[in-house]
Write a protein that holds these residues in place. Structure first.
Motif, PDB file in Angstrom:
ATOM      1  N   GLU A 130       0.977  -1.236   0.026  1.00 51.11           N
ATOM      2  CA  GLU A 130      -0.101   0.206  -0.168  1.00 51.11           C
ATOM      3  C   GLU A 130       0.975   1.222  -0.034  1.00 51.11           C
ATOM      4  O   GLU A 130       1.922   1.246   0.569  1.00 51.11           O
ATOM      5  CB  GLU A 130      -0.887   0.081   1.241  1.00 51.11           C
ATOM      6  CG  GLU A 130      -1.741  -1.203   1.483  1.00 51.11           C
ATOM      7  CD  GLU A 130      -1.225  -2.257   2.266  1.00 51.11           C
ATOM      8  OE1 GLU A 130      -2.038  -3.030   2.909  1.00 51.11           O
ATOM      9  OE2 GLU A 130       0.108  -2.244   2.350  1.00 51.11           O
TER      10      GLU A 130
ATOM     11  N   LEU B 169      -5.563   6.009  -2.374  1.00 57.36           N
ATOM     12  CA  LEU B 169      -4.506   5.243  -1.988  1.00 57.36           C
ATOM     13  C   LEU B 169      -4.172   4.060  -3.249  1.00 57.36           C
ATOM     14  O   LEU B 169      -5.209   3.724  -3.989  1.00 57.36           O
ATOM     15  CB  LEU B 169      -5.180   4.087  -0.912  1.00 57.36           C
ATOM     16  CG  LEU B 169      -5.674   5.119   0.280  1.00 57.36           C
ATOM     17  CD1 LEU B 169      -6.143   3.828   1.578  1.00 57.36           C
ATOM     18  CD2 LEU B 169      -4.538   5.839   1.055  1.00 57.36           C
TER      19      LEU B 169
ATOM     20  N   CYS C 183      -2.408   0.155  -4.226  1.00 58.22           N
ATOM     21  CA  CYS C 183      -1.974  -1.271  -3.694  1.00 58.22           C
ATOM     22  C   CYS C 183      -1.514  -1.940  -4.770  1.00 58.22           C
ATOM     23  O   CYS C 183      -2.192  -2.322  -6.051  1.00 58.22           O
ATOM     24  CB  CYS C 183      -3.279  -2.012  -3.288  1.00 58.22           C
ATOM     25  SG  CYS C 183      -2.991  -3.566  -2.641  1.00 58.22           S
TER      26      CYS C 183
ATOM     27  N   TRP D  48     -10.044  -3.421   0.263  1.00 58.76           N
ATOM     28  CA  TRP D  48      -9.421  -2.501   1.261  1.00 58.76           C
ATOM     29  C   TRP D  48     -10.294  -2.771   2.735  1.00 58.76           C
ATOM     30  O   TRP D  48     -11.474  -2.956   2.496  1.00 58.76           O
ATOM     31  CB  TRP D  48      -9.477  -0.966   0.778  1.00 58.76           C
ATOM     32  CG  TRP D  48      -8.752  -0.642  -0.429  1.00 58.76           C
ATOM     33  CD1 TRP D  48      -8.959  -0.772  -1.561  1.00 58.76           C
ATOM     34  CD2 TRP D  48      -7.253  -0.343  -0.018  1.00 58.76           C
ATOM     35  NE1 TRP D  48      -7.900  -0.389  -2.536  1.00 58.76           N
ATOM     36  CE2 TRP D  48      -6.804  -0.153  -1.578  1.00 58.76           C
ATOM     37  CE3 TRP D  48      -6.366  -0.143   0.828  1.00 58.76           C
ATOM     38  CZ2 TRP D  48      -5.427   0.367  -1.719  1.00 58.76           C
ATOM     39  CZ3 TRP D  48      -5.333   0.340   0.823  1.00 58.76           C
ATOM     40  CH2 TRP D  48      -4.754   0.528  -0.559  1.00 58.76           C
TER      41      TRP D  48
ATOM     42  N   TYR E 227      -5.088   1.857   6.778  1.00 65.31           N
ATOM     43  CA  TYR E 227      -5.701   1.198   5.549  1.00 65.31           C
ATOM     44  C   TYR E 227      -5.116  -0.249   5.060  1.00 65.31           C
ATOM     45  O   TYR E 227      -3.875   0.002   4.841  1.00 65.31           O
ATOM     46  CB  TYR E 227      -6.254   1.990   4.550  1.00 65.31           C
ATOM     47  CG  TYR E 227      -7.404   2.927   4.741  1.00 65.31           C
ATOM     48  CD1 TYR E 227      -7.278   4.003   5.898  1.00 65.31           C
ATOM     49  CD2 TYR E 227      -8.525   2.738   4.203  1.00 65.31           C
ATOM     50  CE1 TYR E 227      -8.365   4.690   6.188  1.00 65.31           C
ATOM     51  CE2 TYR E 227      -9.720   3.470   4.547  1.00 65.31           C
ATOM     52  CZ  TYR E 227      -9.647   4.444   5.570  1.00 65.31           C
ATOM     53  OH  TYR E 227     -10.633   5.209   5.828  1.00 65.31           O
ATOM     54  N   TYR E 228      -5.477  -1.170   4.793  1.00 60.99           N
ATOM     55  CA  TYR E 228      -4.998  -2.668   4.414  1.00 60.99           C
ATOM     56  C   TYR E 228      -5.522  -2.922   3.298  1.00 60.99           C
ATOM     57  O   TYR E 228      -6.660  -2.882   2.995  1.00 60.99           O
ATOM     58  CB  TYR E 228      -5.043  -3.727   5.517  1.00 60.99           C
ATOM     59  CG  TYR E 228      -4.485  -3.327   6.787  1.00 60.99           C
ATOM     60  CD1 TYR E 228      -5.352  -2.858   7.921  1.00 60.99           C
ATOM     61  CD2 TYR E 228      -3.043  -3.445   7.265  1.00 60.99           C
ATOM     62  CE1 TYR E 228      -4.422  -2.571   9.220  1.00 60.99           C
ATOM     63  CE2 TYR E 228      -2.679  -3.407   8.429  1.00 60.99           C
ATOM     64  CZ  TYR E 228      -3.190  -2.841   9.370  1.00 60.99           C
ATOM     65  OH  TYR E 228      -2.671  -2.636  10.400  1.00 60.99           O
ATOM     66  N   CYS E 229      -4.476  -3.244   2.239  1.00 65.31           N
ATOM     67  CA  CYS E 229      -5.113  -3.951   1.243  1.00 65.31           C
ATOM     68  C   CYS E 229      -5.046  -5.695   1.296  1.00 65.31           C
ATOM     69  O   CYS E 229      -3.678  -5.972   1.751  1.00 65.31           O
ATOM     70  CB  CYS E 229      -4.166  -3.570  -0.016  1.00 65.31           C
ATOM     71  SG  CYS E 229      -4.300  -4.194  -1.648  1.00 65.31           S
TER      72      CYS E 229
ATOM     73  N   THR F 233      -1.401   1.406   5.394  1.00 70.38           N
ATOM     74  CA  THR F 233      -0.919   2.890   5.121  1.00 70.38           C
ATOM     75  C   THR F 233      -1.907   3.860   6.040  1.00 70.38           C
ATOM     76  O   THR F 233      -2.962   3.497   6.017  1.00 70.38           O
ATOM     77  CB  THR F 233      -0.742   3.138   3.824  1.00 70.38           C
ATOM     78  OG1 THR F 233      -0.438   4.505   3.659  1.00 70.38           O
ATOM     79  CG2 THR F 233      -2.335   3.341   2.930  1.00 70.38           C
TER      80      THR F 233
END
Length: 124
Positions: A6, A20, A22, A36, A94-96, A118
């Motif tokens: 990310e 964002l 990824c 996400w 925030y995660y992918c 991120t």
């Protein structure tokens, strides 16, 4: 295997926008649904948005519908999350995550590969 990476987080004022990214490391996101998720301090990780492969179906949490848009550019091996009209409650890491042959599920248990996250901070 694919490794999501990310980028694009930062600090933004309420009402502002961020995008964002990824990126797929190691392999491409071909055949992967990508989602996400986010986790605010003291709260559980929650679903934000997902997109299947090759991108005909998307899925959004009610809290972000109409404000966030998920998209993918497989030529660039990247999935994006465009976030508009940001609110303080959008502040989170925030995660992918990627799920091979997935259907853009909101269930995080279905996602095998995760990025490191991120930080997004929305100041009021």
């Amino acid at each position: 295997q694919v490794q999501p990476v990310e980028s694009g987080g930062g600090v933004v004022h309420s009402g502002g926008s961020l995008r964002l990214s990824c990126a797929a490391s190691g392999r491409t996101f071909n055949n992967y649904a990508v989602a996400w998720f986010r986790q605010a301090p003291g709260q559980e990780r929650e679903f934000v948005a997902a997109i299947n492969w090759p991108g005909r179906n998307t899925n959004y949490a009610d809290s972000v519908k109409g404000r966030f848009t998920i998209s993918r550019d497989d030529a660039k091996k990247t999935v994006y999350l465009q976030m508009n009209s940001l609110k303080s409650e959008d502040t989170a890491v925030y995660y992918c995550a990627a799920d091979m042959y997935g259907l853009a599920s909101p269930n995080q248990a279905e996602y095998t590969y995760w990025g490191q996250g991120t930080q997004v901070t929305v100041s009021s």
